[in-house]
Scaffold this active site. Structure first.
Site, PDB file in Angstrom:
ATOM      1  N   GLY A   1      -4.455 -38.841 118.991  1.00 58.56           N
ATOM      2  CA  GLY A   1      -5.354 -40.095 118.418  1.00 58.56           C
ATOM      3  C   GLY A   1      -6.543 -39.580 117.942  1.00 58.56           C
ATOM      4  O   GLY A   1      -7.527 -40.019 117.641  1.00 58.56           O
ATOM      5  N   LEU A   2      -6.299 -38.226 117.192  1.00 62.89           N
ATOM      6  CA  LEU A   2      -7.173 -37.886 116.326  1.00 62.89           C
ATOM      7  C   LEU A   2      -6.882 -38.126 114.554  1.00 62.89           C
ATOM      8  O   LEU A   2      -7.717 -37.670 113.667  1.00 62.89           O
ATOM      9  CB  LEU A   2      -7.346 -36.112 116.265  1.00 62.89           C
ATOM     10  N   GLY A   3      -5.873 -38.711 114.528  1.00 67.60           N
ATOM     11  CA  GLY A   3      -5.687 -39.220 113.107  1.00 67.60           C
ATOM     12  C   GLY A   3      -5.225 -38.380 112.056  1.00 67.60           C
ATOM     13  O   GLY A   3      -5.411 -38.457 110.850  1.00 67.60           O
TER      14      GLY A   3
ATOM     15  N   LYS B   1     -10.498 -37.780 113.057  1.00 65.29           N
ATOM     16  CA  LYS B   1     -11.386 -38.613 113.389  1.00 65.29           C
ATOM     17  C   LYS B   1     -11.639 -38.885 114.785  1.00 65.29           C
ATOM     18  O   LYS B   1     -10.658 -38.389 115.506  1.00 65.29           O
ATOM     19  CB  LYS B   1     -11.029 -39.995 112.725  1.00 65.29           C
TER      20      LYS B   1
ATOM     21  N   ASP C   1      -4.511 -46.667 110.001  1.00 66.85           N
ATOM     22  CA  ASP C   1      -5.636 -45.464 110.105  1.00 66.85           C
ATOM     23  C   ASP C   1      -5.638 -45.088 108.709  1.00 66.85           C
ATOM     24  O   ASP C   1      -6.943 -44.425 108.155  1.00 66.85           O
ATOM     25  CB  ASP C   1      -5.507 -44.434 110.926  1.00 66.85           C
TER      26      ASP C   1
ATOM     27  N   PRO D   1      -4.401 -31.080 115.986  1.00 66.40           N
ATOM     28  CA  PRO D   1      -3.230 -31.486 116.808  1.00 66.40           C
ATOM     29  C   PRO D   1      -2.555 -32.792 116.592  1.00 66.40           C
ATOM     30  O   PRO D   1      -3.458 -33.891 116.483  1.00 66.40           O
ATOM     31  CB  PRO D   1      -3.859 -31.216 118.252  1.00 66.40           C
TER      32      PRO D   1
ATOM     33  N   GLY E   1      -2.179 -37.014 111.158  1.00 65.28           N
ATOM     34  CA  GLY E   1      -1.154 -37.726 110.052  1.00 65.28           C
ATOM     35  C   GLY E   1      -1.763 -38.642 109.040  1.00 65.28           C
ATOM     36  O   GLY E   1      -1.247 -38.583 107.947  1.00 65.28           O
TER      37      GLY E   1
END
Length: 304
Positions: free
Chosen positions: A111-113, A17, A149, A107, A115
């Protein structure tokens, strides 16, 4: 996010995201931060698979692999997928079973969510593969317990998220936006980024009405208004994160020199994204950013 079956194997793709805008309203007494953010899934996916345990093999297993260039992923109890599976099994009164395999392309510490998306994928996948068929009203509390998130990823599409992220309003009319994501070699710890804001806890009730910048950002996203996006795509954590990871500043300056619609850090960093006009434009921008050795570069788009 939907679980699909092929023979005895089930599979779900977990998207990354981006935060198209992120405002921090304050720090709560429980340690979480009150926020307003517009989040959109993007077409960069981890893959979680399930197959029944083979005869004679252990009843339950979880393994991880990673795409080239990504570090190895822990497959123990610290992994959110494991936590999600055990939490779902306990809530449903069953034992975890079968073999789960996670392949990472998103990665971490970016901050790409990734996990959080993996955890939501685990809830969706096990709910189908184990034949539980629990409604979303049962899955949502489990998602909230796993991370702020995680609830966002249970359903598709761009959304306005409030509270600590668990109050979600889907934007049904939001169009897909071509984008390029850059992940520098250095990551950013989410707690460290929020701590760098230096906010003191308070017990004030957050305002019921949305802040004017968030209202303007919503209109820009839903209409794909390039000029408005350039103005309202913002991240309140970016300055703090740049103090923790100087590579973010390098990416920001590189994007500033390119003809992109808007650019911003996502989440708590360190990944950075640029919105482009078309998919071909995104490919050109990605090629120029790769040539500058700024990190891993992905040409992608937000998805519904």
């Amino acid at each position: 996010m939907f679980a699909r079956r092929k023979g005895a194997t089930w599979q779900v793709f977990a998207p990354a995201k981006v935060n198209l805008t992120l405002r921090i309203l304050g720090r709560r007494n429980d340690g979480f931060h009150e926020l307003e953010t517009i989040m959109s899934p993007v077409a960069l996916y981890d893959r979680l698979s399930f197959r029944p345990a083979a005869p004679g093999r252990r009843r339950w297993g979880f393994t991880c692999s990673a795409a080239p260039g990504l570090p190895s992923v822990p497959d123990g109890p610290e992994n959110l997928v494991c936590q999600a599976l055990h939490g779902l099994a306990e809530a449903a009164g069953v034992e975890p079973h079968g073999e789960f395999m996670l392949h990472k392309r998103i990665p971490a510490a970016a901050g790409l969510g990734g996990g959080s998306s993996d955890a939501a994928a685990a809830l969706r996948l096990a709910n189908r593969a184990w034949g539980l068929h629990l409604p979303d009203s049962r899955l949502r509390p489990l998602a909230e317990s796993l991370g702020s998130d995680v609830p966002f990823f249970l359903s598709p599409g761009t959304a306005l998220c409030r509270g600590r992220g668990e109050q979600i309003d889907r934007l049904e009319s939001a169009p897909a936006l071509p984008a390029v994501i850059v992940k520098p070699t250095q990551g950013v710890s989410t707690p460290a980024a929020f701590a760098a804001l230096g906010l003191r806890p308070h017990d004030q009730t957050p305002p019921a009405a949305l802040a004017a910048p968030t209202v303007a950002a919503l209109a820009a996203v839903q209409s794909a208004d390039w000029m408005a996006l350039r103005r309202w795509v913002r991240n309140a954590l970016q300055t703090a994160a740049e103090g923790l990871c100087e590579q973010i500043s390098r990416i920001r300056f590189a994007c500033k020199r390119l003809d992109v619609v808007a650019h911003c850090m996502t989440g708590s960093g360190s990944a950075y994204f640029a919105i482009c006009r078309t998919a071909r434009h995104a490919q050109r921008v990605a090629a120029r950013l790769r040539a500058q050795n700024l990190g891993m570069v992905f040409a992608t788009a937000t998805c519904r």
